[in-house]
Design a protein around this motif. Structure first.
Motif, mmCIF file in Angstrom:
data_model
loop_
_atom_site.group_PDB
_atom_site.id
_atom_site.type_symbol
_atom_site.label_atom_id
_atom_site.label_comp_id
_atom_site.label_asym_id
_atom_site.label_seq_id
_atom_site.Cartn_x
_atom_site.Cartn_y
_atom_site.Cartn_z
ATOM 1 N N TYR A 1 1.285 4.020 13.209
ATOM 2 C CA TYR A 1 1.609 4.880 14.354
ATOM 3 C C TYR A 1 2.871 4.406 15.105
ATOM 4 C CZ TYR A 1 -0.808 1.484 17.449
ATOM 5 O OH TYR A 1 -1.204 0.351 18.124
ATOM 6 N N LEU A 2 3.672 3.561 14.452
ATOM 7 C CA LEU A 2 4.900 3.086 15.085
ATOM 8 C C LEU A 2 5.811 4.232 15.504
ATOM 9 C CD1 LEU A 2 6.975 0.893 15.879
ATOM 10 C CD2 LEU A 2 7.765 0.912 13.505
ATOM 11 N N SER B 1 1.525 4.586 5.631
ATOM 12 C CA SER B 1 0.969 5.098 6.891
ATOM 13 C C SER B 1 -0.318 5.873 6.650
ATOM 14 C CB SER B 1 1.989 6.003 7.593
ATOM 15 O OG SER B 1 3.114 5.274 8.002
ATOM 16 N N GLU B 2 -0.300 6.699 5.631
ATOM 17 C CA GLU B 2 -1.481 7.499 5.301
ATOM 18 C C GLU B 2 -2.661 6.591 4.936
ATOM 19 O OE1 GLU B 2 -2.743 10.714 1.847
ATOM 20 O OE2 GLU B 2 -0.633 10.597 2.466
ATOM 21 N N ASP C 1 -10.256 -9.709 10.976
ATOM 22 C CA ASP C 1 -9.983 -10.135 9.593
ATOM 23 C C ASP C 1 -10.152 -9.000 8.591
ATOM 24 O OD1 ASP C 1 -12.696 -9.890 9.819
ATOM 25 O OD2 ASP C 1 -13.178 -11.843 8.942
ATOM 26 N N LYS C 2 -10.028 -7.760 9.073
ATOM 27 C CA LYS C 2 -10.128 -6.607 8.175
ATOM 28 C C LYS C 2 -8.732 -6.119 7.798
ATOM 29 C CE LYS C 2 -14.551 -5.056 10.097
ATOM 30 N NZ LYS C 2 -15.248 -3.999 10.871
ATOM 31 N N GLU C 3 -8.591 -5.633 6.571
ATOM 32 C CA GLU C 3 -7.294 -5.085 6.141
ATOM 33 C C GLU C 3 -6.884 -3.966 7.091
ATOM 34 O OE1 GLU C 3 -5.338 -3.480 2.012
ATOM 35 O OE2 GLU C 3 -7.115 -2.451 2.779
ATOM 36 N N GLN C 4 -5.668 -4.036 7.600
ATOM 37 C CA GLN C 4 -5.232 -3.068 8.613
ATOM 38 C C GLN C 4 -3.735 -3.170 8.839
ATOM 39 O OE1 GLN C 4 -6.150 -4.584 12.819
ATOM 40 N NE2 GLN C 4 -7.500 -5.850 11.532
ATOM 41 N N LYS D 1 0.808 -1.216 0.000
ATOM 42 C CA LYS D 1 0.000 0.000 0.000
ATOM 43 C C LYS D 1 0.848 1.276 0.000
ATOM 44 C CE LYS D 1 -3.901 -2.060 -0.310
ATOM 45 N NZ LYS D 1 -4.679 -1.963 -1.562
ATOM 46 N N GLY D 2 2.158 1.113 0.034
ATOM 47 C CA GLY D 2 3.055 2.253 -0.096
ATOM 48 C C GLY D 2 3.496 2.481 -1.532
#
Length: 207
Positions: free
Chosen positions: A196-197, A162-163, A188-191, A120-121
């Motif tokens: 916030y690391l 992150s966004e 089971d949701k995309e996450q 997703k980056g």
């Protein structure tokens, strides 16, 4: 008789906190150091270890064997395994164990896996990370120690990841030294809690 010279007492340096990033697999081990800038956290000393990824309970076993040598443990792991009932139970047990061992410990979970965080980056990713980066298969991607360089050459950005994930509901979130929140309906949701690391490391550095 000569006078003794009293040397000024130099101020004591604050003790550095020792953080062990405990990661599930090779991809995480090759990437985790690039998720943050060590210079931003001068009161923390970092190192990383791999627990092997056999199951969530292996996290507990790994820490149990080394607890005398550990200060703060931050686990980076996949969440897809928790779709199995027994693994979900083990994961919740590990979450409580980490907090009991040290309230500063934490775990950052990604569903389905760490590769999804990286995927997703990318601006226009293919179906999988290894395909997006031009690897022939997933094994080749996992073993490549230059994975981050290839990722960045393809336009990959952890800020973009992150966004993307910052608006997603989380199974587990812990932003400070209080007990974190578990929301089983999100298992089971995309996450990815990795968004916030850096905020957590900043809090850890300052407190």
């Amino acid at each position: 008789m000569s006078k003794s010279i009293r040397r000024p007492v130099s101020p004591k340096r604050p003790l550095r906190k020792n953080v062990c990033f405990l990661v599930e697999g090779t991809t995480e081990e090759n990437v985790v150091d690039y998720l943050y800038d060590k210079a931003d956290y001068p009161r923390i000393s970092f190192h990383k270890e791999q627990y092997g990824g056999g199951g969530y309970i292996d996290i507990k076993h790994w820490i149990d064997k080394r607890r005398d040598r550990l200060d703060i443990v931050i686990v980076v792991s996949d969440l897809d395994r928790a779709e199995k009932k027994t693994e979900k139970k083990s994961l919740i047990e590990v979450i409580h164990f980490l907090y009991k061992e040290n309230p500063k410990n934490n775990i950052f979970l990604t569903f389905p896996d760490f590769e999804q965080w990286m995927l997703k980056g990318l601006e226009n990713p293919k179906q999988t990370l290894y395909q997006s980066l031009g690897y022939g298969n997933k094994a080749a991607q996992k073993s490549d120690k230059t994975l981050v360089m290839k990722y960045e050459r393809k336009g990959g950005s952890f800020e973009l990841a992150s966004e993307y994930f910052s608006t997603k509901p989380l199974f587990y979130q812990k932003i400070d030294f209080k007990p974190g929140r578990i929301k089983e309906e999100n298992i089971d949701k995309e996450q990815s809690a990795l968004w916030y690391l850096k905020d957590y490391l900043r809090f850890l550095n300052d407190n």
